[in-house]
Design a protein around this motif. Structure first.
Motif, short mmCIF file in Angstrom:
data_model
loop_
_atom_site.label_atom_id
_atom_site.label_comp_id
_atom_site.label_asym_id
_atom_site.label_seq_id
_atom_site.Cartn_x
_atom_site.Cartn_y
_atom_site.Cartn_z
N SER A 86 -50.31 -10.43 83.78
CA SER A 86 -48.98 -10.44 83.60
C SER A 86 -48.15 -10.11 85.20
N ILE A 87 -48.75 -9.22 85.63
CA ILE A 87 -48.26 -8.45 87.00
C ILE A 87 -49.44 -8.27 87.97
N GLU A 88 -48.82 -7.76 89.22
CA GLU A 88 -49.91 -7.58 90.36
C GLU A 88 -50.74 -6.31 90.10
N PRO A 89 -50.21 -5.37 89.50
CA PRO A 89 -51.33 -4.06 89.42
C PRO A 89 -52.32 -4.77 88.23
N ILE A 90 -52.12 -5.35 87.41
CA ILE A 90 -53.25 -5.64 86.50
C ILE A 90 -54.06 -6.95 87.21
N ARG A 91 -53.41 -7.73 88.05
CA ARG A 91 -54.40 -8.80 88.57
C ARG A 91 -55.36 -7.76 89.52
N LEU A 92 -54.88 -6.84 90.13
CA LEU A 92 -55.66 -6.08 91.26
C LEU A 92 -57.06 -5.39 90.41
N ILE A 93 -56.59 -4.64 89.18
CA ILE A 93 -57.63 -4.26 88.37
C ILE A 93 -58.76 -5.40 87.90
N THR A 94 -58.17 -6.30 87.25
CA THR A 94 -58.64 -7.27 86.94
C THR A 94 -59.70 -8.14 87.82
N GLU A 95 -59.18 -8.26 89.10
CA GLU A 95 -60.30 -8.68 90.28
C GLU A 95 -61.30 -7.82 90.50
N GLN A 96 -60.84 -6.29 90.50
CA GLN A 96 -61.99 -5.37 90.93
C GLN A 96 -63.17 -5.53 89.90
N LEU A 97 -62.85 -5.62 88.64
CA LEU A 97 -63.69 -5.36 87.63
C LEU A 97 -64.64 -6.85 87.39
N SER A 98 -63.85 -8.08 87.54
CA SER A 98 -64.55 -9.15 87.24
C SER A 98 -65.45 -9.72 88.61
N ALA A 99 -65.45 -9.13 89.61
CA ALA A 99 -66.37 -9.30 90.85
C ALA A 99 -66.47 -10.72 91.08
N GLY A 100 -65.39 -11.38 91.24
CA GLY A 100 -65.37 -12.89 91.51
C GLY A 100 -65.72 -13.64 90.30
N ASN A 101 -66.15 -13.44 89.16
CA ASN A 101 -66.50 -14.26 88.18
C ASN A 101 -65.17 -15.16 87.57
N PHE A 102 -64.00 -14.66 87.76
CA PHE A 102 -62.99 -15.18 87.14
C PHE A 102 -62.00 -15.38 88.38
N ASP A 103 -61.09 -16.72 88.13
CA ASP A 103 -60.01 -16.93 89.02
C ASP A 103 -58.68 -16.11 88.33
N ALA B 269 -58.45 -18.89 80.05
CA ALA B 269 -59.46 -18.25 78.96
C ALA B 269 -58.54 -17.08 78.48
N ALA B 270 -57.92 -16.37 79.10
CA ALA B 270 -57.19 -15.15 78.63
C ALA B 270 -55.88 -14.88 79.48
N TYR B 271 -55.19 -14.09 78.61
CA TYR B 271 -53.94 -13.55 79.31
C TYR B 271 -54.00 -12.03 79.13
N ILE B 272 -53.83 -11.28 80.28
CA ILE B 272 -53.91 -9.85 80.29
C ILE B 272 -52.41 -9.44 80.39
N PRO C 190 -53.97 -22.10 71.22
CA PRO C 190 -54.86 -21.23 70.44
C PRO C 190 -56.20 -20.44 70.91
N HIS C 191 -56.81 -21.17 71.93
CA HIS C 191 -57.86 -20.50 72.56
C HIS C 191 -57.63 -19.44 73.55
N LEU C 192 -56.54 -19.20 74.02
CA LEU C 192 -56.09 -17.99 74.89
C LEU C 192 -56.31 -16.64 74.25
N HIS C 193 -57.09 -16.00 74.65
CA HIS C 193 -57.49 -14.63 74.19
C HIS C 193 -56.36 -13.65 74.96
N ILE C 194 -55.46 -13.00 74.10
CA ILE C 194 -54.31 -12.27 74.47
C ILE C 194 -55.05 -10.79 74.77
N VAL C 195 -54.92 -10.10 75.80
CA VAL C 195 -55.34 -8.72 76.15
C VAL C 195 -54.05 -7.71 76.23
N ASN C 196 -53.98 -6.76 75.44
CA ASN C 196 -53.03 -5.85 75.80
C ASN C 196 -53.55 -4.63 76.65
N ALA C 197 -53.54 -4.62 77.93
CA ALA C 197 -54.12 -3.63 78.98
C ALA C 197 -53.48 -2.26 78.62
#
Length: 166
Positions: free
Chosen positions: A1-18, A46-49, A69-76
């Motif tokens: 949704s916002i930049e702080p969430i993107r930054l955390i997700t990028e660090q955890l995903s290690a390049g496996n997701f765009d 695949a998901a919306y965080i 319907p396929h979108l996985h919604i994640v409440n961070a």
């Protein structure tokens, strides 16, 4: 949704997701309206965080995603005790190192669900992230240890979680 969430997700995903941010820097997450291009990107995701408490998430997320319907919604911010603010709760949960660890865990859980083959990698990234958050917490506590005043004035109430923790 916002930049702080993107930054955390990028660090955890290690390049496996765009990873893309729906709300661009400078836009108000309370009143933001996604563009048609962003909606198309969301449809192909695949998901919306989400932060889980932002204005547009509370008012528009269900409408935005009910046709995906396929979108996985994640409440961070799930499992975070929210602070009251105005007519709802303070959405700035990521400003506290304690909360950011909860957010990272929620995101890691989602990544593991989405990509079970790389589960060990995401958990390892989470461990590194937690160590970094703990280091930051210790540094902040050291910096503030001898500060006699425990109050500050701020125009936008974005640091309530930080203030409560320290």
């Amino acid at each position: 949704s916002i930049e702080p969430i993107r930054l955390i997700t990028e660090q955890l995903s290690a390049g496996n997701f765009d990873i893309y941010t729906l709300t661009p820097s400078g836009a108000s997450p309370e009143t933001y309206q996604p563009t048609p291009i962003q909606m198309e990107r969301l449809r192909n995701s695949a998901a919306y965080i989400s932060v889980g408490t932002l204005g547009f998430e509370r008012t528009q997320l269900r409408k935005m995603t009910e046709s995906i319907p396929h979108l996985h919604i994640v409440n961070a911010s799930q499992r975070i005790k929210h602070l009251p603010a105005g007519d709802g709760c303070d959405p700035h949960t990521w400003t506290s190192p304690r909360n950011i660890k909860v957010i990272a865990t929620n995101i890691c859980d989602a990544l593991c669900d989405l990509d079970t083959l790389n589960r060990a990698k995401y958990i390892s990234q989470l461990y590194d992230f937690m160590e970094s958050a703990d280091r930051l917490d210790r540094e902040i506590r050291t910096l503030l240890a001898d500060v006699p005043q425990r109050s500050f004035l701020i125009y936008h109430p974005a640091l309530s979680y930080f203030a409560q923790e320290y």
